[in-house]
Write a protein that holds these residues in place. Structure first.
Motif, PDB file in Angstrom:
ATOM      1  N   LYS A 155      13.769   6.993 -13.726  1.00 31.99           N
ATOM      2  CA  LYS A 155      14.335   8.381 -13.299  1.00 31.99           C
ATOM      3  C   LYS A 155      13.259   8.966 -12.323  1.00 31.99           C
ATOM      4  N   LEU A 156      12.086   8.814 -12.756  1.00 36.95           N
ATOM      5  CA  LEU A 156      11.151   9.766 -11.895  1.00 36.95           C
ATOM      6  C   LEU A 156      10.882   8.642 -10.677  1.00 36.95           C
ATOM      7  N   LEU A 157      10.676   7.405 -10.796  1.00 35.84           N
ATOM      8  CA  LEU A 157      10.480   6.426  -9.344  1.00 35.84           C
ATOM      9  C   LEU A 157      11.677   6.741  -8.585  1.00 35.84           C
ATOM     10  N   ARG A 158      12.845   6.931  -9.126  1.00 33.69           N
ATOM     11  CA  ARG A 158      14.022   7.104  -8.186  1.00 33.69           C
ATOM     12  C   ARG A 158      13.923   8.373  -7.518  1.00 33.69           C
ATOM     13  N   LEU A 159      13.607   9.444  -8.207  1.00 32.82           N
ATOM     14  CA  LEU A 159      13.554  10.886  -7.717  1.00 32.82           C
ATOM     15  C   LEU A 159      12.425  10.629  -6.348  1.00 32.82           C
ATOM     16  N   PHE A 160      11.369  10.230  -6.783  1.00 30.76           N
ATOM     17  CA  PHE A 160      10.427  10.257  -5.504  1.00 30.76           C
ATOM     18  C   PHE A 160      11.060   9.247  -4.194  1.00 30.76           C
ATOM     19  N   MET A 161      11.492   8.162  -4.665  1.00 30.85           N
ATOM     20  CA  MET A 161      12.048   7.313  -3.438  1.00 30.85           C
ATOM     21  C   MET A 161      13.234   7.901  -2.608  1.00 30.85           C
ATOM     22  N   CYS A 208      14.857   1.332  -0.676  1.00 33.44           N
ATOM     23  CA  CYS A 208      13.528   0.477  -0.548  1.00 33.44           C
ATOM     24  C   CYS A 208      12.523   0.942   0.068  1.00 33.44           C
ATOM     25  N   SER A 209      11.234   1.082  -0.224  1.00 37.09           N
ATOM     26  CA  SER A 209      10.251   1.752   0.528  1.00 37.09           C
ATOM     27  C   SER A 209       9.014   1.376  -0.197  1.00 37.09           C
ATOM     28  N   ASN A 210       8.037   0.984   0.699  1.00 40.82           N
ATOM     29  CA  ASN A 210       6.482   0.531   0.527  1.00 40.82           C
ATOM     30  C   ASN A 210       6.599  -0.473  -0.678  1.00 40.82           C
ATOM     31  N   SER A 211       7.348  -1.722  -0.612  1.00 41.11           N
ATOM     32  CA  SER A 211       7.406  -2.838  -1.106  1.00 41.11           C
ATOM     33  C   SER A 211       8.019  -2.583  -2.487  1.00 41.11           C
ATOM     34  N   ILE A 212       8.584  -1.406  -2.608  1.00 43.41           N
ATOM     35  CA  ILE A 212       9.395  -1.129  -3.952  1.00 43.41           C
ATOM     36  C   ILE A 212      10.840  -1.125  -3.713  1.00 43.41           C
ATOM     37  N   ARG A 213      11.732  -1.682  -4.623  1.00 37.52           N
ATOM     38  CA  ARG A 213      13.016  -1.990  -4.219  1.00 37.52           C
ATOM     39  C   ARG A 213      13.733  -1.659  -5.372  1.00 37.52           C
ATOM     40  N   MET A 224      -0.306  21.382  -5.065  1.00 35.24           N
ATOM     41  CA  MET A 224       1.132  21.475  -4.948  1.00 35.24           C
ATOM     42  C   MET A 224       2.082  20.519  -5.774  1.00 35.24           C
ATOM     43  N   GLY A 225       1.429  19.387  -5.764  1.00 33.91           N
ATOM     44  CA  GLY A 225       2.472  18.475  -6.656  1.00 33.91           C
ATOM     45  C   GLY A 225       2.249  16.976  -6.244  1.00 33.91           C
ATOM     46  N   TYR A 226       3.292  16.357  -6.022  1.00 35.91           N
ATOM     47  CA  TYR A 226       3.095  15.062  -5.934  1.00 35.91           C
ATOM     48  C   TYR A 226       4.053  14.310  -4.542  1.00 35.91           C
ATOM     49  N   LYS A 227       3.849  13.407  -4.129  1.00 37.82           N
ATOM     50  CA  LYS A 227       4.800  13.027  -3.087  1.00 37.82           C
ATOM     51  C   LYS A 227       4.667  11.392  -2.965  1.00 37.82           C
ATOM     52  N   TRP A 228       5.804  10.574  -2.531  1.00 38.93           N
ATOM     53  CA  TRP A 228       6.178   9.511  -2.328  1.00 38.93           C
ATOM     54  C   TRP A 228       5.596   9.138  -0.918  1.00 38.93           C
ATOM     55  N   ASN A 229       4.679   7.899  -0.976  1.00 36.34           N
ATOM     56  CA  ASN A 229       4.266   7.608   0.570  1.00 36.34           C
ATOM     57  C   ASN A 229       5.172   6.281   0.794  1.00 36.34           C
ATOM     58  N   SER A 230       5.980   6.851   1.818  1.00 37.80           N
ATOM     59  CA  SER A 230       6.968   5.625   2.287  1.00 37.80           C
ATOM     60  C   SER A 230       6.257   4.400   2.951  1.00 37.80           C
ATOM     61  N   ALA A 231       5.233   4.746   3.546  1.00 38.39           N
ATOM     62  CA  ALA A 231       4.349   3.696   4.460  1.00 38.39           C
ATOM     63  C   ALA A 231       3.711   2.551   3.781  1.00 38.39           C
ATOM     64  N   ASP A 232       4.176   1.496   4.235  1.00 43.81           N
ATOM     65  CA  ASP A 232       3.452   0.160   3.446  1.00 43.81           C
ATOM     66  C   ASP A 232       1.969   0.001   3.869  1.00 43.81           C
ATOM     67  N   ILE A 234       2.511   6.950  -5.253  1.00 44.45           N
ATOM     68  CA  ILE A 234       2.751   8.219  -5.641  1.00 44.45           C
ATOM     69  C   ILE A 234       1.245   8.899  -5.398  1.00 44.45           C
ATOM     70  N   ILE A 235       1.404   9.733  -4.469  1.00 45.09           N
ATOM     71  CA  ILE A 235       0.152  10.731  -3.871  1.00 45.09           C
ATOM     72  C   ILE A 235       0.285  12.002  -4.586  1.00 45.09           C
ATOM     73  N   THR A 236      -0.948  12.381  -5.233  1.00 46.57           N
ATOM     74  CA  THR A 236      -1.446  13.656  -5.747  1.00 46.57           C
ATOM     75  C   THR A 236      -1.630  14.693  -4.659  1.00 46.57           C
ATOM     76  N   VAL A 237      -0.857  15.793  -4.368  1.00 45.25           N
ATOM     77  CA  VAL A 237      -1.330  16.694  -3.364  1.00 45.25           C
ATOM     78  C   VAL A 237      -1.879  17.894  -4.180  1.00 45.25           C
ATOM     79  N   ARG A 238      -2.930  18.108  -4.015  1.00 47.57           N
ATOM     80  CA  ARG A 238      -3.968  18.890  -4.684  1.00 47.57           C
ATOM     81  C   ARG A 238      -3.318  20.425  -4.625  1.00 47.57           C
TER      82      ARG A 238
END
Length: 228
Positions: free
Chosen positions: A158-164, A130-135, A220-228, A214-218
């Motif tokens: 699979k992609l969403l699960r990897l991020f979370m 569970c993170s940022n309203s996604i379960r 570098m890549g991508y990261k999952w933002n866990s904050a609501d 899902i935030i793009t980090v210029r």
């Protein structure tokens, strides 16, 4: 002992793969047609399925879709085609890996072992993320946003699960590709990954044009933002 179902109509390749699998201590059942595969699958339980895409009486894609109606068993596709559309289709309908012929047996067994390890870890993990309203309900493979179910393809899931599973950590495209499909950018490249990111954002973001999960980090890549 792990049990593997191999669906392959090339006799010489079938024999080579069977020898390699048995040498690793796994049991293997072999089907040479879609019909044989459906009969064998119905009669047994397997830890991994290996599907040739082109079969005398059908397609490995069709077999995969039937299996995914009742099972989340790991699936590897074997094929001579390396078109990006074929790869995306195979992964979207539920495939976990994609190997283009010709390939080395050592590479093949590495992929097999990796998927079996991942499958073991999946069984032992917690049942929910569970993170940022996604379960994500892991055992059911179901995803919810604000309590409402989302329809994701296998690749998007699979992609969403990897991020979370890696919140607030920047993941490079190379890390994502290797951890998702155990393959290099030669099989699923960064352009294909961008397609998956865009599709997933369209389903989970409130405003896909200004993503907040899902935030793009210029550079570098991508990261999952866990904050609501």
């Amino acid at each position: 002992m792990k049990r593997i179902l191999l669906v392959e109509d090339d006799l010489s390749l079938m024999q080579g793969l069977s020898f390699a699998v048995k040498k690793q201590g796994y049991e293997i059942e072999i089907a040479r047609t879609s019909y044989e595969a459906s009969v064998i699958w119905a009669d047994g339980e397997y830890d991994l399925v290996i599907l040739d895409v082109s079969l005398p009486d059908g397609s490995g894609f069709d077999i995969c879709q039937k299996i995914r109606q009742t099972s989340k068993v790991p699936i590897i596709f074997l094929t001579s085609a390396d078109e990006e559309t074929d790869i995306i289709m195979g992964l979207d309908i539920g495939g976990d890996d994609y190997i283009t012929k010709p390939f080395k047996l050592a590479v093949f067994m590495s992929r097999v072992n990796a998927l079996l390890r991942r499958s073991n870890n999946f069984i032992q993990e917690d049942s929910e993320l569970c993170s940022n309203s996604i379960r994500i309900q892991l055992l059911k493979g179901e995803v919810y946003k604000n309590g409402e179910p989302l329809e994701l393809t296998a690749g998007e899931y699979k992609l969403l699960r990897l991020f979370m599973e890696n919140p607030d950590i920047v993941l490079s495209p190379e890390q994502i590709l290797s951890r998702l499909w155990d393959c290099s950018e030669n099989y699923v490249d960064s352009n294909t990954l961008s397609v998956y990111i865009r599709r997933l954002r369209e389903k989970i973001e409130d405003d896909p044009g200004s993503p907040r999960r899902i935030i793009t980090v210029r550079r570098m890549g991508y990261k999952w933002n866990s904050a609501d």
